[in-house]
Design a protein around this motif. Structure first.
Motif, short mmCIF file in Angstrom:
data_model
loop_
_atom_site.label_atom_id
_atom_site.label_comp_id
_atom_site.label_asym_id
_atom_site.label_seq_id
_atom_site.Cartn_x
_atom_site.Cartn_y
_atom_site.Cartn_z
N THR A 34 0.83 -1.20 0.00
CA THR A 34 0.00 0.00 0.00
C THR A 34 0.87 1.27 0.00
OG1 THR A 34 -0.13 0.09 2.42
CG2 THR A 34 -1.83 -1.18 1.26
N SER A 35 0.24 2.40 -0.15
CA SER A 35 0.95 3.69 -0.19
C SER A 35 1.43 4.10 1.19
CB SER A 35 0.03 4.77 -0.76
OG SER A 35 -1.07 4.98 0.12
N ASN A 36 2.18 5.20 1.24
CA ASN A 36 2.66 5.74 2.52
C ASN A 36 1.50 6.01 3.47
OD1 ASN A 36 4.94 5.76 0.97
ND2 ASN A 36 5.42 7.92 1.26
N GLN A 37 0.35 6.41 2.92
CA GLN A 37 -0.82 6.73 3.72
C GLN A 37 -1.25 5.56 4.60
OE1 GLN A 37 -4.20 7.79 1.34
NE2 GLN A 37 -5.41 8.53 3.07
N LEU A 38 -1.02 4.34 4.11
CA LEU A 38 -1.35 3.14 4.88
C LEU A 38 -0.09 2.42 5.35
CD1 LEU A 38 -4.44 1.72 2.92
CD2 LEU A 38 -4.41 3.04 5.05
N ASN A 39 0.97 3.20 5.55
CA ASN A 39 2.21 2.70 6.16
C ASN A 39 2.90 1.61 5.36
OD1 ASN A 39 1.81 4.40 8.48
ND2 ASN A 39 0.28 2.93 9.19
N ASN A 40 2.75 1.66 4.03
CA ASN A 40 3.44 0.70 3.16
C ASN A 40 3.21 -0.74 3.60
OD1 ASN A 40 5.78 3.21 3.50
ND2 ASN A 40 4.80 2.85 1.54
#
Length: 223
Positions: free
Chosen positions: A131-137
């Protein structure tokens, strides 16, 4: 191989019922053609006169034979996007055949314009996306077997690895006629001209010697 037709049916239904990411077409068909003198420009391609279209425009035979996996990655992606399959133009979908040698890898990559649904036809695959940085990878990963289906959300980094001792085969459907592909290692370390070592040493927290080594490698493209 009895599950082969069933798996393809599942793939077809999944892609057909999904909302296409590409703009909706305003005509029945728009077969891509490289003839701007007698065509209309739609969705990035020129369209053949619909009255001149035929069944061959909507047929793709590139999946009949296995891809050549004798390469550094041990995998081969055979795409069926609008570039290879002109009948897909304006339809919002595409497909790919992915062959794996034992231990073969389809390396971390993204499709900037399409979600991917994958069905395993033969073999065992370890798959996953981040996932993206927003969901902590966060890493979502799963081991898939024959007949299993997995989806990779649009734009997220994902991969497939053959963890079995025999060749593996999978088919993918994508929600764009031209989903694009960005292979992470190729883009970062194989960019031409090269990305500045000052950028990469800071980004990856490694020394310049490591960056120089990675940039000197041959980054194979299995597409």
């Amino acid at each position: 191989m009895k599950s082969f037709p069933v798996s393809l049916l599942i793939l077809a239904l999944a892609t057909a019922t999904a909302f296409a990411y590409d703009p909706s077409p305003l005509q029945d068909i728009c077969v891509a053609i490289n003839d701007p003198k007698s065509a209309v420009f739609v969705n990035g391609e020129f369209c053949k006169d619909p009255k001149q279209a035929n069944a061959d425009d909507f047929t793709f035979m590139g999946f009949r034979n296995p891809g050549n996996t004798a390469n550094p990655l041990g995998s081969k992606v055979t795409p069926a996007t609008v570039n290879e399959f002109p009948g897909l133009n304006t339809l919002g979908i595409s497909a790919a055949r992915i062959d794996f040698a034992p231990g073969g890898l389809n390396p971390p990559h993204t499709h900037p314009r399409g979600t991917e649904v994958l069905v395993v036809i033969e073999g065992t695959l370890l798959v996953g996306f981040v996932t993206s940085n927003q969901l902590n990878n966060t890493l979502f990963t799963k081991v898939l077997y024959k007949g299993d289906v997995f989806v990779f959300p649009i734009g997220l980094i994902h991969f497939q690895l053959n963890t079995g001792k025999t060749p593996a085969l999978a088919f993918a459907g994508l929600s764009s006629q031209n989903p694009g592909v960005i292979t992470i290692a190729n883009s970062v370390f194989g960019a031409k001209p090269p990305i500045s070592a000052d950028v990469l040493t800071k980004a990856f927290q490694v020394d310049k010697k490591t960056v120089d080594y990675l940039q000197a490698q041959f980054w194979y493209d299995n597409n």
